[in-house]
Design a protein around this motif. Structure first.
Motif, PDB file in Angstrom:
ATOM      1  N   THR A  27       0.818  -1.205   0.000  1.00  0.00           N
ATOM      2  CA  THR A  27       0.000   0.000   0.000  1.00  0.00           C
ATOM      3  C   THR A  27       0.858   1.264   0.000  1.00  0.00           C
ATOM      4  N   ILE A  28       2.118   1.117   0.313  1.00  0.00           N
ATOM      5  CA  ILE A  28       3.019   2.283   0.386  1.00  0.00           C
ATOM      6  C   ILE A  28       3.099   3.057  -0.935  1.00  0.00           C
ATOM      7  N   PRO A  29       3.169   2.408  -2.102  1.00  0.00           N
ATOM      8  CA  PRO A  29       3.204   3.201  -3.347  1.00  0.00           C
ATOM      9  C   PRO A  29       1.988   4.119  -3.510  1.00  0.00           C
ATOM     10  N   GLN A  30       0.808   3.669  -3.080  1.00  0.00           N
ATOM     11  CA  GLN A  30      -0.381   4.530  -3.156  1.00  0.00           C
ATOM     12  C   GLN A  30      -0.209   5.738  -2.250  1.00  0.00           C
ATOM     13  N   ALA A  31       0.285   5.528  -1.045  1.00  0.00           N
ATOM     14  CA  ALA A  31       0.522   6.638  -0.121  1.00  0.00           C
ATOM     15  C   ALA A  31       1.559   7.597  -0.701  1.00  0.00           C
ATOM     16  N   TYR A  32       2.611   7.049  -1.284  1.00  0.00           N
ATOM     17  CA  TYR A  32       3.664   7.878  -1.881  1.00  0.00           C
ATOM     18  C   TYR A  32       3.093   8.750  -3.000  1.00  0.00           C
ATOM     19  N   THR A  33       2.299   8.149  -3.869  1.00  0.00           N
ATOM     20  CA  THR A  33       1.706   8.880  -4.996  1.00  0.00           C
ATOM     21  C   THR A  33       0.824  10.021  -4.494  1.00  0.00           C
ATOM     22  N   ILE A  34       0.082   9.787  -3.447  1.00  0.00           N
ATOM     23  CA  ILE A  34      -0.823  10.811  -2.916  1.00  0.00           C
ATOM     24  C   ILE A  34      -0.068  11.906  -2.167  1.00  0.00           C
ATOM     25  N   VAL A  35       0.855  11.511  -1.297  1.00  0.00           N
ATOM     26  CA  VAL A  35       1.520  12.481  -0.426  1.00  0.00           C
ATOM     27  C   VAL A  35       2.660  13.208  -1.143  1.00  0.00           C
ATOM     28  N   VAL A  36       3.502  12.471  -1.832  1.00  0.00           N
ATOM     29  CA  VAL A  36       4.688  13.082  -2.438  1.00  0.00           C
ATOM     30  C   VAL A  36       4.379  13.664  -3.816  1.00  0.00           C
ATOM     31  N   ASP A  37       3.743  12.844  -4.673  1.00  0.00           N
ATOM     32  CA  ASP A  37       3.455  13.305  -6.045  1.00  0.00           C
ATOM     33  C   ASP A  37       2.198  14.163  -6.125  1.00  0.00           C
ATOM     34  N   LYS A  38       1.406  14.155  -5.045  1.00  0.00           N
ATOM     35  CA  LYS A  38       0.160  14.925  -4.966  1.00  0.00           C
ATOM     36  C   LYS A  38      -0.813  14.565  -6.091  1.00  0.00           C
ATOM     37  N   GLN A  39      -0.824  13.298  -6.477  1.00  0.00           N
ATOM     38  CA  GLN A  39      -1.748  12.803  -7.491  1.00  0.00           C
ATOM     39  C   GLN A  39      -2.873  12.043  -6.796  1.00  0.00           C
ATOM     40  N   THR A  40      -4.067  12.606  -6.849  1.00  0.00           N
ATOM     41  CA  THR A  40      -5.195  11.996  -6.157  1.00  0.00           C
ATOM     42  C   THR A  40      -6.349  11.652  -7.093  1.00  0.00           C
ATOM     43  N   ALA A  41      -6.166  11.836  -8.381  1.00  0.00           N
ATOM     44  CA  ALA A  41      -7.238  11.547  -9.338  1.00  0.00           C
ATOM     45  C   ALA A  41      -7.650  10.078  -9.248  1.00  0.00           C
ATOM     46  N   GLY A  42      -8.936   9.867  -9.143  1.00  0.00           N
ATOM     47  CA  GLY A  42      -9.463   8.511  -9.110  1.00  0.00           C
ATOM     48  C   GLY A  42      -9.332   7.803  -7.774  1.00  0.00           C
ATOM     49  N   VAL A  43      -8.871   8.515  -6.736  1.00  0.00           N
ATOM     50  CA  VAL A  43      -8.716   7.904  -5.416  1.00  0.00           C
ATOM     51  C   VAL A  43      -9.894   8.359  -4.551  1.00  0.00           C
ATOM     52  N   SER A  44     -10.616   7.403  -3.988  1.00  0.00           N
ATOM     53  CA  SER A  44     -11.825   7.698  -3.229  1.00  0.00           C
ATOM     54  C   SER A  44     -11.514   7.925  -1.745  1.00  0.00           C
ATOM     55  N   LEU A  45     -11.818   9.125  -1.270  1.00  0.00           N
ATOM     56  CA  LEU A  45     -11.663   9.432   0.151  1.00  0.00           C
ATOM     57  C   LEU A  45     -12.585   8.554   0.984  1.00  0.00           C
ATOM     58  N   LEU A  46     -13.806   8.349   0.518  1.00  0.00           N
ATOM     59  CA  LEU A  46     -14.762   7.520   1.247  1.00  0.00           C
ATOM     60  C   LEU A  46     -14.243   6.090   1.405  1.00  0.00           C
ATOM     61  N   THR A  47     -13.718   5.525   0.333  1.00  0.00           N
ATOM     62  CA  THR A  47     -13.197   4.158   0.380  1.00  0.00           C
ATOM     63  C   THR A  47     -12.021   4.050   1.337  1.00  0.00           C
ATOM     64  N   TRP A  48     -11.050   4.952   1.222  1.00  0.00           N
ATOM     65  CA  TRP A  48      -9.869   4.891   2.084  1.00  0.00           C
ATOM     66  C   TRP A  48     -10.208   5.194   3.530  1.00  0.00           C
ATOM     67  N   THR A  49     -11.226   6.029   3.768  1.00  0.00           N
ATOM     68  CA  THR A  49     -11.665   6.284   5.135  1.00  0.00           C
ATOM     69  C   THR A  49     -12.271   5.014   5.733  1.00  0.00           C
ATOM     70  N   PHE A  50     -13.049   4.286   4.939  1.00  0.00           N
ATOM     71  CA  PHE A  50     -13.597   3.031   5.440  1.00  0.00           C
ATOM     72  C   PHE A  50     -12.484   2.017   5.678  1.00  0.00           C
ATOM     73  N   TYR A  51     -11.502   1.929   4.758  1.00  0.00           N
ATOM     74  CA  TYR A  51     -10.354   1.028   4.972  1.00  0.00           C
ATOM     75  C   TYR A  51      -9.659   1.373   6.285  1.00  0.00           C
ATOM     76  N   LEU A  52      -9.490   2.668   6.539  1.00  0.00           N
ATOM     77  CA  LEU A  52      -8.849   3.118   7.776  1.00  0.00           C
ATOM     78  C   LEU A  52      -9.665   2.680   8.997  1.00  0.00           C
ATOM     79  N   PHE A  53     -10.969   2.867   8.940  1.00  0.00           N
ATOM     80  CA  PHE A  53     -11.838   2.451  10.041  1.00  0.00           C
ATOM     81  C   PHE A  53     -11.729   0.946  10.276  1.00  0.00           C
ATOM     82  N   ALA A  54     -11.814   0.163   9.203  1.00  0.00           N
ATOM     83  CA  ALA A  54     -11.762  -1.298   9.322  1.00  0.00           C
ATOM     84  C   ALA A  54     -10.406  -1.759   9.858  1.00  0.00           C
ATOM     85  N   SER A  55      -9.331  -1.195   9.347  1.00  0.00           N
ATOM     86  CA  SER A  55      -7.996  -1.576   9.815  1.00  0.00           C
ATOM     87  C   SER A  55      -7.797  -1.226  11.276  1.00  0.00           C
ATOM     88  N   THR A  56      -8.289  -0.069  11.674  1.00  0.00           N
ATOM     89  CA  THR A  56      -8.185   0.337  13.078  1.00  0.00           C
ATOM     90  C   THR A  56      -8.952  -0.640  13.965  1.00  0.00           C
TER      91      THR A  56
END
Length: 91
Positions: A27-56
């Motif tokens: 999952t690190i490459p996705q984080a890198y693309t979002i944080v470092v490259d600032k490319q967020t096109a096509g990435v769902s905040l709702l989906t990743w928020t749910f992943y975060l909730f489930a993982s927690t």
């Protein structure tokens, strides 16, 4: 009912443990693309928020029940997914 031999369980346990370590790392490459490259096109905040909730939830469950596999897998997932969600919110 088939009886599973102890060495078969050990192999499965080891394979599952290694996979539990590798999955969050993938999952690190996705984080890198979002944080470092600032490319967020096509990435769902709702989906990743749910992943975060489930993982927690799974990480806390693992910690409370002292389940090493869940801890090793979901604590790193929680951290990486938190980075992704924060990165999405800041971009």
């Amino acid at each position: 009912m088939k009886v599973v031999k102890k060495h078969e369980n050990k192999t499965l346990d080891q394979l599952t443990f290694v996979t539990g370590i590798l999955l969050p790392l993938l999952t690190i490459p996705q984080a890198y693309t979002i944080v470092v490259d600032k490319q967020t096109a096509g990435v769902s905040l709702l989906t990743w928020t749910f992943y975060l909730f489930a993982s927690t939830l799974f990480a806390v469950f693992g910690i409370i029940h002292k389940q090493r596999l869940l801890i090793v897998t979901y604590v790193p997932f929680t951290i990486i997914e938190l980075i992704i969600v924060v990165g999405l919110l800041l971009n």
